[in-house]
Every structure is written in C-alpha cells, then in structure tokens.
Write a protein that holds these residues in place. Structure first.
Motif, PDB file in Angstrom:
ATOM      1  N   GLY A  21       0.785  -1.219   0.000  1.00 15.60           N
ATOM      2  CA  GLY A  21       0.000   0.000   0.000  1.00 15.60           C
ATOM      3  C   GLY A  21       0.817   1.268   0.000  1.00 15.60           C
ATOM      4  N   VAL A  22       2.132   1.156  -0.057  1.00 18.88           N
ATOM      5  CA  VAL A  22       3.006   2.325  -0.001  1.00 18.88           C
ATOM      6  C   VAL A  22       3.896   2.421  -1.239  1.00 18.88           C
ATOM      7  CG1 VAL A  22       4.852   3.499   1.273  1.00 18.88           C
ATOM      8  CG2 VAL A  22       3.025   2.336   2.526  1.00 18.88           C
ATOM      9  N   THR A  23       4.655   1.368  -1.535  1.00 14.42           N
ATOM     10  CA  THR A  23       5.663   1.465  -2.597  1.00 14.42           C
ATOM     11  C   THR A  23       5.089   1.121  -3.965  1.00 14.42           C
ATOM     12  OG1 THR A  23       6.485  -0.777  -2.132  1.00 14.42           O
ATOM     13  CG2 THR A  23       7.563   1.038  -1.013  1.00 14.42           C
ATOM     14  N   ASN A  24       3.972   1.749  -4.297  1.00 13.09           N
ATOM     15  CA  ASN A  24       3.465   1.593  -5.662  1.00 13.09           C
ATOM     16  C   ASN A  24       4.285   2.491  -6.601  1.00 13.09           C
ATOM     17  OD1 ASN A  24       2.487   4.156  -5.070  1.00 13.09           O
ATOM     18  ND2 ASN A  24       0.354   3.494  -4.886  1.00 13.09           N
ATOM     19  N   ALA A  25       3.950   2.454  -7.873  1.00 11.63           N
ATOM     20  CA  ALA A  25       4.764   3.168  -8.867  1.00 11.63           C
ATOM     21  C   ALA A  25       4.900   4.666  -8.572  1.00 11.63           C
ATOM     22  CB  ALA A  25       4.189   2.945 -10.266  1.00 11.63           C
ATOM     23  N   PRO A  26       3.839   5.384  -8.141  1.00 12.77           N
ATOM     24  CA  PRO A  26       4.013   6.818  -7.846  1.00 12.77           C
ATOM     25  C   PRO A  26       5.021   7.085  -6.732  1.00 12.77           C
ATOM     26  CG  PRO A  26       1.694   6.318  -8.152  1.00 12.77           C
ATOM     27  CD  PRO A  26       2.405   5.003  -8.123  1.00 12.77           C
ATOM     28  N   PHE A  27       4.952   6.330  -5.636  1.00 11.65           N
ATOM     29  CA  PHE A  27       5.875   6.587  -4.541  1.00 11.65           C
ATOM     30  C   PHE A  27       7.298   6.204  -4.937  1.00 11.65           C
ATOM     31  CE2 PHE A  27       7.937   5.626  -0.432  1.00 11.65           C
ATOM     32  CZ  PHE A  27       7.786   6.860   0.167  1.00 11.65           C
ATOM     33  N   ARG A  28       7.449   5.113  -5.666  1.00 12.64           N
ATOM     34  CA  ARG A  28       8.789   4.731  -6.137  1.00 12.64           C
ATOM     35  C   ARG A  28       9.373   5.818  -7.027  1.00 12.64           C
ATOM     36  NH1 ARG A  28       6.196  -0.051  -7.489  1.00 12.64           N
ATOM     37  NH2 ARG A  28       6.778   0.091  -9.684  1.00 12.64           N
ATOM     38  N   GLN A  29       8.525   6.424  -7.851  1.00 14.02           N
ATOM     39  CA  GLN A  29       9.020   7.490  -8.729  1.00 14.02           C
ATOM     40  C   GLN A  29       9.513   8.681  -7.925  1.00 14.02           C
ATOM     41  OE1 GLN A  29       6.453   8.396 -12.027  1.00 14.02           O
ATOM     42  NE2 GLN A  29       7.516  10.314 -12.525  1.00 14.02           N
ATOM     43  N   ASP A  86       9.850   6.077 -15.690  1.00 11.49           N
ATOM     44  CA  ASP A  86      11.308   6.239 -15.704  1.00 11.49           C
ATOM     45  C   ASP A  86      12.035   5.124 -14.972  1.00 11.49           C
ATOM     46  OD1 ASP A  86      10.519   6.813 -13.125  1.00 11.49           O
ATOM     47  OD2 ASP A  86      12.020   8.393 -12.842  1.00 11.49           O
ATOM     48  N   GLU A  87      11.362   3.996 -14.765  1.00  5.89           N
ATOM     49  CA  GLU A  87      11.921   2.901 -13.986  1.00  5.89           C
ATOM     50  C   GLU A  87      12.920   2.109 -14.827  1.00  5.89           C
ATOM     51  OE1 GLU A  87      10.133   0.994 -10.058  1.00  5.89           O
ATOM     52  OE2 GLU A  87       8.780   1.478 -11.685  1.00  5.89           O
ATOM     53  N   THR A  88      14.196   2.329 -14.624  1.00  7.27           N
ATOM     54  CA  THR A  88      15.226   1.657 -15.420  1.00  7.27           C
ATOM     55  C   THR A  88      15.458   0.226 -14.964  1.00  7.27           C
ATOM     56  OG1 THR A  88      16.914   2.633 -13.988  1.00  7.27           O
ATOM     57  CG2 THR A  88      16.422   3.788 -16.037  1.00  7.27           C
ATOM     58  N   VAL A  89      15.230  -0.043 -13.680  1.00  4.23           N
ATOM     59  CA  VAL A  89      15.315  -1.407 -13.162  1.00  4.23           C
ATOM     60  C   VAL A  89      13.955  -1.748 -12.560  1.00  4.23           C
ATOM     61  CG1 VAL A  89      16.443  -2.987 -11.551  1.00  4.23           C
ATOM     62  CG2 VAL A  89      17.774  -1.198 -12.665  1.00  4.23           C
ATOM     63  N   ARG A  90      13.230  -2.612 -13.241  1.00  4.01           N
ATOM     64  CA  ARG A  90      11.894  -3.001 -12.792  1.00  4.01           C
ATOM     65  C   ARG A  90      12.056  -4.107 -11.745  1.00  4.01           C
ATOM     66  NH1 ARG A  90      10.101  -4.929 -18.444  1.00  4.01           N
ATOM     67  NH2 ARG A  90      12.245  -5.702 -18.200  1.00  4.01           N
ATOM     68  N   SER A  91      11.785  -3.747 -10.502  1.00  4.71           N
ATOM     69  CA  SER A  91      12.039  -4.648  -9.382  1.00  4.71           C
ATOM     70  C   SER A  91      10.723  -5.088  -8.761  1.00  4.71           C
ATOM     71  CB  SER A  91      12.917  -3.932  -8.344  1.00  4.71           C
ATOM     72  OG  SER A  91      13.244  -4.778  -7.283  1.00  4.71           O
ATOM     73  N   VAL A  92      10.492  -6.391  -8.701  1.00  3.38           N
ATOM     74  CA  VAL A  92       9.222  -6.945  -8.232  1.00  3.38           C
ATOM     75  C   VAL A  92       9.476  -7.863  -7.042  1.00  3.38           C
ATOM     76  CG1 VAL A  92       7.288  -8.471  -8.828  1.00  3.38           C
ATOM     77  CG2 VAL A  92       8.148  -6.823 -10.508  1.00  3.38           C
ATOM     78  N   GLN A  93       8.688  -7.679  -5.963  1.00  6.74           N
ATOM     79  CA  GLN A  93       8.790  -8.646  -4.870  1.00  6.74           C
ATOM     80  C   GLN A  93       7.632  -9.625  -4.931  1.00  6.74           C
ATOM     81  OE1 GLN A  93       7.969  -8.310  -0.579  1.00  6.74           O
ATOM     82  NE2 GLN A  93      10.173  -8.563  -0.251  1.00  6.74           N
ATOM     83  N   LEU A  94       7.978 -10.904  -4.802  1.00  5.09           N
ATOM     84  CA  LEU A  94       7.031 -11.997  -4.971  1.00  5.09           C
ATOM     85  C   LEU A  94       6.890 -12.766  -3.663  1.00  5.09           C
ATOM     86  CD1 LEU A  94       5.421 -13.300  -7.334  1.00  5.09           C
ATOM     87  CD2 LEU A  94       7.393 -14.801  -7.700  1.00  5.09           C
ATOM     88  N   TYR A  95       5.660 -13.150  -3.374  1.00  5.75           N
ATOM     89  CA  TYR A  95       5.374 -13.956  -2.180  1.00  5.75           C
ATOM     90  C   TYR A  95       4.690 -15.245  -2.605  1.00  5.75           C
ATOM     91  CZ  TYR A  95       2.200 -15.770   1.379  1.00  5.75           C
ATOM     92  OH  TYR A  95       1.496 -16.604   2.205  1.00  5.75           O
ATOM     93  N   GLY A  96       5.051 -16.333  -1.950  1.00  2.59           N
ATOM     94  CA  GLY A  96       4.367 -17.591  -2.200  1.00  2.59           C
ATOM     95  C   GLY A  96       4.809 -18.649  -1.217  1.00  2.59           C
ATOM     96  N   VAL A  97       4.023 -19.728  -1.104  1.00  2.00           N
ATOM     97  CA  VAL A  97       4.350 -20.827  -0.194  1.00  2.00           C
ATOM     98  C   VAL A  97       4.433 -22.165  -0.917  1.00  2.00           C
ATOM     99  CG1 VAL A  97       3.365 -19.692   1.824  1.00  2.00           C
ATOM    100  CG2 VAL A  97       1.890 -21.115   0.395  1.00  2.00           C
TER     101      VAL A  97
END
Length: 400
Positions: A21-29, A86-97
């Motif tokens: 709920g915080v680090t979406n694309a607008p805040f990352r920018q 302007d995201e030069t490195v597209r970084s994704v965090q993934l969760y799973g079990v």
C-alpha cells in the motif's frame, strides 16, 4: 561503496523496501527522483564511481505481489508490477508458499520481460501471511524454503534476471532461521540476501539487532548481505554498514512521507554531505505531485487515488505545526481540488522542524505470538499433508 546485482553495479548500496500500500509506482518514482537529486556532480570527489555505475541511485522495489494472483493475472496484481515511466530497473517482490506456483510466477515475469530483478519475501510478519506458513515463518521449513528459492533462481536465470531473498531472523527467539536460510539461499544461487534484523514475534517493536546482521555477514561470504531495520536517516545507514560490515541497506518505514530521505542516503554514501531539510511549502509541493501521480497510476480514478493517498498524510506532516482539525481534514481528502484547498489553508511558510520531522514513522506495535499453521513448529521438514495444504492456501489467494 557499490553493490552488485547480477550483472549490474549499483553506485549507491541502497534498496527501497517493498511496503504494501506504499511502494506503488508513484511513490517509487518520487523516491527515485529524490535519489537522483543526491547524486554527486561530475568532478566531485567519488563521483566517477557512483555516476559510472549501471544504476547510480539504487534499487526501488514494488509492493509484494502474491504468486497465485500473478499467475491468474488479477487486475490488481498486474497493476502492482506495472513500472513507473522512468523505472530503469523493474524490481518486483514476490510472495508464495508453493514452489510450483512461485516458479510459474517467476517464469511469467521473465518470459514476458516484466522484471529486471525479482525479490522473494520471507520477511512479512503479518498474521494473514504467517498463518498460511508464508513470510517470516516459512524458512522454519528448511526444505520448503530451499525448494522455493531453487526453482525461483532457476526460472529467473532463463532471462538472466537476478533473484534475491529478504527475510527476518526467524519466528521468535527460540526459532531462529536466518543463518541457515542465508546459506541455503547462497547455495541456491540467490544474488543477495537481505535481513530485517527482527523476528516475526517482534514485529516492528524494539530495536533491530545489528549484531544479527553482522553474524549473517560473517556466515554468508559468497554473496552480498544487506541490512534492514531502523534506518531513519542517512547516518543510520552509514552506521549500520560500519557496525555490521554489510554490503548495503534496505530502507522501509523511514522514508514514509519522506521520499527526500533518498537524497540524503545517496549523498551520504557518496560522501558529499548534501541533505534535504524541507519547509512545509516544499512538503506540500511533493504531496500535491504525489496525488497527481496516484491519479495517473489509477487510470484517472481520482477518488480511489486520493483515498490511497490519505494514509501518507500523517507521515508527510510529522513534526510540522498543522493542528488536529487540519490533519483530520487532510486524512479525508477525496479530490485534487480538495487537497489543494486544504493545503492552501496551512501556514506553508514554516521551516523544517528538525528532529520532530524525523525518526520512527507509524506505529511500531508490540511483540506478539506469530500465527502459524497447525503443527508448523513440530518439525523442520514438511510432509505431504502440509505440502498439499500449502498448495490449497495458494489457490485460495485471489488478490494482489
């Protein structure tokens, strides 16, 4: 001081932690732009090393997305992995079990060229995650942890995408897992491991255990080790590196309502001493731009965008003389015009309030007993029945 991520070199060893709920694309920018403002100018001492790196400003990770939701391509999961322009490195965090589901999600990200860096979440302490055996409690099942990391590394390698691991110290003081998990991640081919130096039971209370970061650095010697926890200022980051020997830092709650913290962090690691001390007018300007970016992110849905922005208000205004009525009003904004009117009513000529605007953001909470699946602590290994229940838990996830 630089940090490697696969074939890339980071000129600043700083990572924005994924926060739901915080680090979406607008805040990352906003954070990325602030980081670039802290880069040394050509000719300054140390500038060549920073500016000559592939990624001079650091890495900025998305909100966590569940592997099942991503495989199912739910609208929210696809929005979460959509990068800023302007995201030069597209970084994704993934969760799973479930290893198969995590593998499928990584395969999708890589085969469709949707990520340049994938991080696996083994650090979330939230009950709705841990009660399914996920997040910070998953490394207790060492074979399951190793299987997930191995399959994720294998699938990511097909596209030469570095795969990293973020974790906590363990479930509680009696069930620590971080040293063994760090070695298993290293053996599986992870590009780095990051440690939030608290247990799941500690949640965000107390203080991060820097001695644990130092111990992990002494144990995991073939890949970088990053430290996370209680970084409220650039000096905190520099102190963590000096005290633990870690190769970089992960910054979470300290930047909430303070994207300009990344200006200080980049300048601090570059040794320029440059810093940002915004007056309230500057804060209002950033807050207003945050609202504009949120509206774009939510495809013009101004109502949703401003509702999502509300949670940031108290963080942005921390330390400034605003008044309770104004704070409550800003926490209820529902349009950009409403935001403009409420900001205009403030005394915007206030200077930076110093320490009152710094330090901890939000609630630290109190220690609590983590929720785990029935029988989870009975063994370090996973049996067929539990494996089946974890697969069912993945299938029950429908959101991002």
């Amino acid at each position: 001081m630089s940090l490697t991520l696969g074939r890339r070199t980071l000129g600043t060893p700083v990572v924005l932690a994924p926060m739901a709920g915080v680090t979406n694309a607008p805040f990352r920018q906003l954070c990325r732009e602030a980081a670039r403002a802290g880069l040394p100018a050509a000719g300054e001492s140390g500038a060549d090393a920073v500016l000559g790196a592939d990624v001079p400003e650091g890495i900025f990770v998305s909100e966590m997305v569940t592997s099942r939701a991503l495989v199912e391509r739910t609208p929210e999961s696809m929005r979460i992995i959509t990068p800023a322009p302007d995201e030069t490195v597209r970084s994704v965090q993934l969760y799973g079990v479930d290893p198969a589901t995590v593998g499928a999600a990584v395969r999708m990200l890589v085969s469709e060229d949707r990520a340049d860096h994938i991080d696996l979440n083994f650090g979330c302490p939230v009950p709705k995650v841990t009660k399914r055996g996920g997040g910070a409690v998953l490394p207790w099942k060492r074979d399951l942890f190793a299987a997930i990391v191995r399959v994720a590394v294998r699938e990511a390698a097909r596209g030469d995408v570095p795969l990293t691991v973020k974790m906590r110290m363990g479930i509680d003081a009696d069930h620590l897992t971080y040293l063994e998990a760090g070695l298993r991640a290293q053996d599986a081919g992870a590009a780095w491991v990051a440690l939030h130096a608290r247990t799941a039971a500690e949640y965000y209370s107390g203080h991060a255990h820097r001695d644990a970061i130092a111990r992990l650095k002494e144990t995991v010697t073939d890949i970088p080790v990053l430290g996370n926890g209680d970084i409220w200022s650039a000096q905190d980051a520099l102190d963590m590196v000096a005290e633990t020997g870690c190769d970089g830092v992960v910054v979470g709650r300290g930047c909430q309502g303070r994207p300009w913290l990344f200006t200080d962090l980049v300048a601090g690691f570059a040794g320029t001493g440059r810093g940002v001390r915004p007056g309230l007018r500057d804060v209002a300007r950033v807050l207003r731009r945050h609202g504009e970016l949120m509206i774009e992110h939510f495809d013009g849905d101004e109502g949703r965008a401003l509702r999502e922005l509300r949670k940031h208000m108290a963080w942005y205004l921390k330390g400034y003389a605003v008044g309770g009525d104004a704070r409550r009003g800003l926490a209820l904004v529902d349009s950009l015009a409403d935001l403009d009117a409420k900001l205009a009513a403030l005394d915007l000529d206030q200077p930076y309030p110093g320490e009152a605007a710094e330090g901890q953001r939000g609630r630290a909470g109190t220690p609590k007993i983590p929720s785990v699946p029935q029988g989870w602590l009975d063994s370090r290994e996973i049996d067929a029945e539990l494996a089946a229940s974890l697969h069912e838990a993945e299938l029950s996830v429908s959101g991002g």
